[in-house]
Write a protein that holds these residues in place. Structure first.
Motif, PDB file in Angstrom:
ATOM      1  N   PRO A  70       0.808  -1.224   0.000  1.00 59.47           N
ATOM      2  CA  PRO A  70       0.000   0.000   0.000  1.00 59.47           C
ATOM      3  C   PRO A  70       0.842   1.274   0.000  1.00 59.47           C
ATOM      4  CG  PRO A  70      -0.881  -1.584   1.572  1.00 59.47           C
ATOM      5  CD  PRO A  70       0.456  -2.113   1.128  1.00 59.47           C
ATOM      6  N   SER A  71       1.988   1.246   0.677  1.00 57.55           N
ATOM      7  CA  SER A  71       2.853   2.427   0.691  1.00 57.55           C
ATOM      8  C   SER A  71       3.422   2.707  -0.699  1.00 57.55           C
ATOM      9  CB  SER A  71       3.989   2.233   1.700  1.00 57.55           C
ATOM     10  OG  SER A  71       3.484   2.109   3.019  1.00 57.55           O
ATOM     11  N   PHE A  72       3.869   1.657  -1.392  1.00 61.83           N
ATOM     12  CA  PHE A  72       4.373   1.835  -2.755  1.00 61.83           C
ATOM     13  C   PHE A  72       3.273   2.392  -3.657  1.00 61.83           C
ATOM     14  CE2 PHE A  72       7.971  -0.802  -1.547  1.00 61.83           C
ATOM     15  CZ  PHE A  72       8.993  -0.282  -2.327  1.00 61.83           C
ATOM     16  N   ALA A  73       2.067   1.867  -3.508  1.00 61.55           N
ATOM     17  CA  ALA A  73       0.964   2.350  -4.340  1.00 61.55           C
ATOM     18  C   ALA A  73       0.624   3.801  -4.016  1.00 61.55           C
ATOM     19  CB  ALA A  73      -0.265   1.457  -4.138  1.00 61.55           C
ATOM     20  N   ARG A  74       0.723   4.177  -2.747  1.00 63.41           N
ATOM     21  CA  ARG A  74       0.425   5.546  -2.361  1.00 63.41           C
ATOM     22  C   ARG A  74       1.486   6.505  -2.892  1.00 63.41           C
ATOM     23  NH1 ARG A  74      -0.415   4.472   2.472  1.00 63.41           N
ATOM     24  NH2 ARG A  74       1.553   5.064   3.449  1.00 63.41           N
ATOM     25  N   TRP A  75       2.738   6.085  -2.898  1.00 59.65           N
ATOM     26  CA  TRP A  75       3.830   6.943  -3.358  1.00 59.65           C
ATOM     27  C   TRP A  75       3.883   7.064  -4.883  1.00 59.65           C
ATOM     28  CZ3 TRP A  75       7.641   3.920   0.220  1.00 59.65           C
ATOM     29  CH2 TRP A  75       7.455   4.338   1.554  1.00 59.65           C
ATOM     30  N   PHE A  76       3.740   5.915  -5.562  1.00 56.86           N
ATOM     31  CA  PHE A  76       3.976   5.893  -7.002  1.00 56.86           C
ATOM     32  C   PHE A  76       2.722   5.651  -7.834  1.00 56.86           C
ATOM     33  CE2 PHE A  76       7.807   4.140  -4.877  1.00 56.86           C
ATOM     34  CZ  PHE A  76       8.693   5.164  -5.160  1.00 56.86           C
ATOM     35  N   GLY A  77       1.628   5.221  -7.207  1.00 58.11           N
ATOM     36  CA  GLY A  77       0.440   4.836  -7.952  1.00 58.11           C
ATOM     37  C   GLY A  77       0.333   3.322  -8.049  1.00 58.11           C
ATOM     38  N   ALA A  78      -0.895   2.809  -8.030  1.00 55.43           N
ATOM     39  CA  ALA A  78      -1.109   1.365  -8.034  1.00 55.43           C
ATOM     40  C   ALA A  78      -0.565   0.705  -9.297  1.00 55.43           C
ATOM     41  CB  ALA A  78      -2.597   1.061  -7.876  1.00 55.43           C
ATOM     42  N   GLU A  79      -0.780   1.358 -10.455  1.00 49.48           N
ATOM     43  CA  GLU A  79      -0.334   0.750 -11.717  1.00 49.48           C
ATOM     44  C   GLU A  79       1.183   0.642 -11.779  1.00 49.48           C
ATOM     45  OE1 GLU A  79      -2.385   3.258 -11.430  1.00 49.48           O
ATOM     46  OE2 GLU A  79      -4.322   2.664 -12.311  1.00 49.48           O
ATOM     47  N   VAL A  80       1.871   1.680 -11.319  1.00 46.46           N
ATOM     48  CA  VAL A  80       3.338   1.650 -11.300  1.00 46.46           C
ATOM     49  C   VAL A  80       3.828   0.552 -10.356  1.00 46.46           C
ATOM     50  CG1 VAL A  80       5.423   2.959 -10.744  1.00 46.46           C
ATOM     51  CG2 VAL A  80       3.514   4.087 -11.895  1.00 46.46           C
ATOM     52  N   ALA A  81       3.184   0.446  -9.190  1.00 48.58           N
ATOM     53  CA  ALA A  81       3.590  -0.566  -8.221  1.00 48.58           C
ATOM     54  C   ALA A  81       3.396  -1.977  -8.774  1.00 48.58           C
ATOM     55  CB  ALA A  81       2.807  -0.389  -6.924  1.00 48.58           C
ATOM     56  N   ILE A  82       2.301  -2.205  -9.496  1.00 43.40           N
ATOM     57  CA  ILE A  82       2.053  -3.531 -10.063  1.00 43.40           C
ATOM     58  C   ILE A  82       3.059  -3.839 -11.166  1.00 43.40           C
ATOM     59  CG2 ILE A  82       0.427  -4.881 -11.445  1.00 43.40           C
ATOM     60  CD1 ILE A  82      -1.818  -3.624  -9.818  1.00 43.40           C
ATOM     61  N   ALA A  83       3.345  -2.867 -12.019  1.00 44.29           N
ATOM     62  CA  ALA A  83       4.358  -3.079 -13.060  1.00 44.29           C
ATOM     63  C   ALA A  83       5.700  -3.416 -12.428  1.00 44.29           C
ATOM     64  CB  ALA A  83       4.482  -1.834 -13.938  1.00 44.29           C
ATOM     65  N   GLY A  84       6.059  -2.705 -11.360  1.00 48.12           N
ATOM     66  CA  GLY A  84       7.299  -3.017 -10.657  1.00 48.12           C
ATOM     67  C   GLY A  84       7.278  -4.398 -10.039  1.00 48.12           C
ATOM     68  N   MET A 117       3.150  -8.148  -3.513  1.00 49.45           N
ATOM     69  CA  MET A 117       2.627  -6.836  -3.914  1.00 49.45           C
ATOM     70  C   MET A 117       1.462  -6.989  -4.884  1.00 49.45           C
ATOM     71  SD  MET A 117       6.092  -4.549  -4.271  1.00 49.45           S
ATOM     72  CE  MET A 117       5.123  -3.110  -4.742  1.00 49.45           C
ATOM     73  N   GLY A 118       1.578  -7.929  -5.824  1.00 47.88           N
ATOM     74  CA  GLY A 118       0.471  -8.164  -6.751  1.00 47.88           C
ATOM     75  C   GLY A 118      -0.775  -8.658  -6.044  1.00 47.88           C
ATOM     76  N   ASN A 119      -0.601  -9.554  -5.071  1.00 44.90           N
ATOM     77  CA  ASN A 119      -1.724 -10.058  -4.285  1.00 44.90           C
ATOM     78  C   ASN A 119      -2.480  -8.929  -3.603  1.00 44.90           C
ATOM     79  OD1 ASN A 119      -1.578 -12.809  -4.755  1.00 44.90           O
ATOM     80  ND2 ASN A 119      -0.228 -13.207  -3.043  1.00 44.90           N
ATOM     81  N   VAL A 120      -1.733  -8.017  -2.995  1.00 43.75           N
ATOM     82  CA  VAL A 120      -2.343  -6.952  -2.204  1.00 43.75           C
ATOM     83  C   VAL A 120      -3.065  -5.944  -3.085  1.00 43.75           C
ATOM     84  CG1 VAL A 120      -1.819  -4.975  -0.728  1.00 43.75           C
ATOM     85  CG2 VAL A 120      -0.745  -7.184  -0.277  1.00 43.75           C
ATOM     86  N   LEU A 121      -2.460  -5.577  -4.207  1.00 47.37           N
ATOM     87  CA  LEU A 121      -2.995  -4.489  -5.019  1.00 47.37           C
ATOM     88  C   LEU A 121      -4.097  -4.924  -5.978  1.00 47.37           C
ATOM     89  CD1 LEU A 121       0.308  -2.546  -5.792  1.00 47.37           C
ATOM     90  CD2 LEU A 121      -1.417  -2.073  -4.050  1.00 47.37           C
TER      91      LEU A 121
END
Length: 454
Positions: A70-84, A117-121
């Motif tokens: 959730p922190s990565f998604a909040r900082w960079f956006g959910a789509e960016v976090a999933i791609a990462g 991360m994919g599971n969570v988002l």
């Protein structure tokens, strides 16, 4: 986290394709390694303890790294976090092919972190882009996850025989790389929308003054109540929410039951007179039962305003299966069928509740991170505890009785999690909690929607 509700039809189709590819890659890197443990142990001269660590690492990673998603998604956006996350999965799979035990373990951790991360988002993405199809798309995701896991486990040995353990491990980097490439444009679009939304709020704040910026409705928030909910989702705590804890514990107990049975069912059935091959088939059979249930249960749960009936059915099936294995183990196939119905329904139900109990995609991501962190950490230690009990007692009766006892908290917290309502994070500043700022009438209650409308 910025969640825009607007998207064109081509983008929606692209997002759906990305969601499908994401789910396909959330199990294969884990289930595809277990059938190769013998070869890996011989190749790298691993001790029994090291092999046990290798099998436990993926589940522990799912719990440990779920908390940071959730922190990565909040900082960079959910789509960016999933791609990462998909890049991490690909890199981890490739790293495991390097002929080094250190690379094997490091690659497992890296892939496990990406999967976590994919599971969570994933629930947050479904909540954002497909809010009216939560049940059907969560069901599709669960079915694809179960199917890809079963395929990876089933193909591991044939691929090993055809080209060695490197081929058997490396082949799953192909679908994860394809998924990462598909999510690349989605990440860029999501980042652009996020930047535009941020700029728009800043300009609005300049034009209307601080009070409008902080407490007034915005286009992205949809009203004052949504604005408060959005701020709470970003800064509030879920730790004071009984409903959030209920969802987390229910998911943890469902995961523990599944991983304990996956780990020890073959040994249990062999000790009761079944051949090794037949006992192995029982595990595969139990996983296959879960594939259609992974789709049916979320769809049914999303159509119901109150999911407590489903919790009772899941618990009853688990109790019947465990008592049957204790009292009449010779009817093993019957009890495995019933246990498969229970485990195949429990986790999809818990996963669906992450979306159904969240008022927004941001809260869904936060709740998903909290529930999966605790759930997978608990699940990781479950098989170890059952194994220790078996070693101490010399039989499986005490271990099965322990699982029976654990059905009680699973049922209690499941019933609490399945009641209608939304998780409301608590604000940590003097303004008070979000419960004080949002009136119950301001929060929409899911209505029963015909299947064809979803």
């Amino acid at each position: 986290m910025s969640f825009s509700a607007r998207s064109s039809r081509p983008t929606t189709i692209w997002m759906l394709a990305g969601l499908i590819l994401l789910t396909i890659n959330l199990r294969a890197a884990i289930t595809g390694i277990s059938p190769l443990l013998g070869d890996l142990q011989d190749t790298f001269a691993l001790s029994g303890i090291e092999v046990s660590i290798l099998t436990t690492l993926p589940v522990l990673c799912l719990g440990i790294f779920a908390s940071v998603a959730p922190s990565f998604a909040r900082w960079f956006g959910a789509e960016v976090a999933i791609a990462g996350a998909l890049v991490m999965i690909t890199a981890g799979i490739v790293l495991r092919v390097v002929p080094s035990s250190l690379a094997l373990f490091a690659g497992t951790v890296l892939a496990g972190a990406g999967i976590a991360m994919g599971n969570v988002l994933m629930p947050a993405v479904i909540k954002r882009h497909f809010a009216h199809r939560v049940g059907s798309l969560t069901g599709l995701a669960m079915m694809l996850m179960a199917s890809s896991g079963a395929v990876a486990a089933g193909l591991a040995v044939p691929l090993d025989d055809a080209g060695g353990w490197r081929l058997a491990l490396a082949v799953w980097a192909v679908p994860s790389l394809i998924a990462a490439l598909v999510w690349g444009p989605l990440a860029l679009r999501g980042r652009s929308e996020r930047d535009a939304s941020t700029s728009g709020r800043e300009l609005s704040a300049v034009g209307r003054g601080p009070s409008a910026s902080e407490d007034g409705p915005s286009a992205s928030e949809g009203g004052s109540s949504s604005g408060v909910a959005g701020r709470a989702a970003e800064t509030g705590s879920l730790l004071r929410s009984p409903l959030a804890w209920s969802v987390a514990v229910f998911m943890g107990m469902a995961s523990l039951m599944f991983y304990v049975l996956m780990s020890w069912l073959p040994e249990i059935m062999q000790d009761h007179g079944f051949a090794a091959a037949e006992a192995g088939m029982m595990v595969s059979y139990m996983m296959i039962i879960g594939i259609p249930l992974g789709f049916v249960v979320p769809v049914l749960a999303a159509r119901l305003r109150d999911q407590r009936f489903l919790v009772v059915v899941v618990a009853a099936a688990m109790v019947i299966g465990l008592i049957g294995m204790l009292l009449a183990p010779s009817a093993g196939w019957l009890w495995v069928t019933i246990l498969g119905l229970s485990t195949g329904s429990a986790f999809p139900l818990a996963y669906t509740l992450l979306s159904l109990r969240s008022p927004s995609p941001a809260v869904a991501a936060r709740l998903s991170g909290m529930a999966q962190t605790g759930g997978y950490l608990l699940a990781g230690f479950g098989p170890l505890a059952v194994g220790v009990l078996h070693s101490m007692t010399g039989g499986w009766e005490v271990s099965l009785m322990l699982l029976l006892v654990l059905v009680v908290p699973e049922t209690i917290f499941g019933l609490m999690a399945a009641r209608p309502g939304f998780v409301r994070p608590s604000l940590t500043h003097p303004e008070g909690s979000v419960e004080q700022l949002i009136e119950p009438k301001d929060i929409p209650v899911p209505a029963r929607t015909p299947v064809n409308a979803r």
